[in-house]
Enzyme design. Sequence first.
Site, PDB file in Angstrom:
ATOM      1  N   ALA A 206       0.800  -1.056   0.094  1.00  0.00           N
ATOM      2  CA  ALA A 206       0.115  -0.059   0.040  1.00  0.00           C
ATOM      3  C   ALA A 206       0.969   1.166   0.012  1.00  0.00           C
ATOM      4  O   ALA A 206       1.856   1.298  -0.763  1.00  0.00           O
ATOM      5  CB  ALA A 206      -0.920  -0.102   1.308  1.00  0.00           C
ATOM      6  N   SER A 207       0.413   2.110   0.814  1.00  0.00           N
ATOM      7  CA  SER A 207       1.162   3.709   0.614  1.00  0.00           C
ATOM      8  C   SER A 207       2.387   3.665   1.081  1.00  0.00           C
ATOM      9  O   SER A 207       3.240   4.561   0.948  1.00  0.00           O
ATOM     10  CB  SER A 207       0.354   4.608   1.264  1.00  0.00           C
ATOM     11  OG  SER A 207      -0.824   5.017   0.643  1.00  0.00           O
TER      12      SER A 207
END
Length: 625
Positions: free
Chosen positions: A336-337
């Site tokens: 993810a981020s």
Amino acid sequence: MCSSGGNPESKRTKAMCGYLDSPDGEWFNRRLKGTMILIFIAFSVILVRLFYLQVVQGHVYRELSTNNRIRLQSLPSSRGLIYDSEGKLLVDNRPAFDLLIVPRDAKPLSETLERLSRFTGVPVAEMMERIAKKGGEGSSRQIVLKRGIGRDVLAPVEVHSFDLPGVVVKVRPKRFYLNPGMAAHLLGYLGEINARELSSGKHPEASGGDFIGKFGVEKVMEPLLRGSQGGRQVEVDAHGRVIRELKRVEADPGKNIYLTVNTKLQKKAEALLKGDVGSVVALDPRTGAVLAMASSPTFDQNDFVSGLSYAKWNSLKNNPGRPMENKATQALYPPASIYKIVSSMAALEEKVVDARTRFYCSGRHAYGDRTYRCWKRTGHGSVDVVDSIAQSCDVFYYEVGERIGVDRLAFYARGCGLGRPTGVELAGEAAGLIPTAEWKRRKLGQSWLSGETLSLTIGQSYNLVTPIQMAMLIASVGNGGTIYKPHILGKIETADGSLVKETRPVVKGHLPVGKKNLGLIQKGLWGAVNDHKGTARRARINGVTLAGKTGTAQVISKGESGVKKKKRIRKFRDHAWFVAYAPMENPTIAVAVIVEHGEGGSTKAAPIARKVIETYLGKGEDVRD
């Protein structure tokens, strides 16, 4: 000669001589001579046989006689103990009593087993089956009938030992985990050796019925922990009972292992994860030492040592939370981020952006015939690389994705240690996946699409990582760029306390980023926690400068139909990530947290990391052991 005479004696002699000279007498002489010859031959055979047995084969029978009364018995070694980083005992040995039998000495076997069955409650048929599998009624080996008998069985067996020939009660050290369930995936457990393991040659001193490490530290450090067996030579009577000990060679105890794990921190991490599925990994950024490694749900290692029932094993195996999986090293998740740290390195080092570059985020980004959305629907406005990390702006990285190829992005990811095992001393570590155009062509038979790179830059698509890889990444960012090999072994000592080995930090490499550009990334991570627009404001700790990054890994694509409806069901909710290090100026701890289906990294994972760091730095509530 037969002589004549008138006295009665002479008459009898004359009559005898007459008989011998008669046909009947001749027949008798022949039978007598034949009998004498047969007797002579028989005695000759006996004498020859005696000579053969006593002289020719005497040494063989003397050896057999000795073997009938002299036995060799093994003495189990005491398995090495396991301690935490502060010398707190985690794994101990306690005495256990096993019931064994030497079938050859247990005569009559059926009667002996019937008596034994009354004391133990073990059916005769079950004991006979065990004996048959291990060599049968003529075996002179000790065969285990029942492990871990209690004192209610031990007492009557010892009292009636005279009526139980060939039955032996053996004392052995039994593994005991002092904090059941704590660090279970790290410490591992013992189990009885199987046929495949026996024939593998990896356990030369082990024999059937022995226990060996099956998982975790117990497995990886088996050669150190096991030690060497001893033995003794004893004289036994006709019933196999020991009369006296003739010779003894003491067992060599296993080495004691000191881990880098901090018990208080480990307990805190596990308590924070309780009820959730996920993992917490804490490292020392200065050395790579593992301070805590929690995987939830967990299991009780003592169940395996005592003998796990089929029903209990089945419940563990079928548990949707996968308790037998070490999620810190074996579970794979989209980063993810958090991956934006890698994307920022690539963008800065490839000069796609610099400190002054700004992109405008309106909440969406058009590319080809598709629109890529930012997590913040209203957009972030004008952002630079520091803002993009702090506020986790997706559109900024979509812009980066247009300007950088998948293979260059993969180069930086691998330079950060992703896509390969970290090398921590645990078996079965997953490598993860960092895709390239060639990988997709080889694996899926398809060409790489340029739009897929946009998803990669924000940590979605084919990217897969483990929690320990994320902990290693954030630790390396925090310490200035040095990638240390994570390790859980602190030192090894002999049973008497002599140092055998002490682990030194191992440098695996350096992050593929210059000092100036790394400073920009560190500033963005500080802003994620401390800036008023930062996504990780819930991770703030009073008096501590903490830097970190949130992440929300999609389980189902935003483009799928009925996303909102599906996300009402827990298994379709996003995974929550958070990584952090503190204090920012000179980090002493780096943490990675993943909570499966926890949805928001800022709401679920960040508070867990904050409390773990508080505990380690002594800033939060104390955890009593």
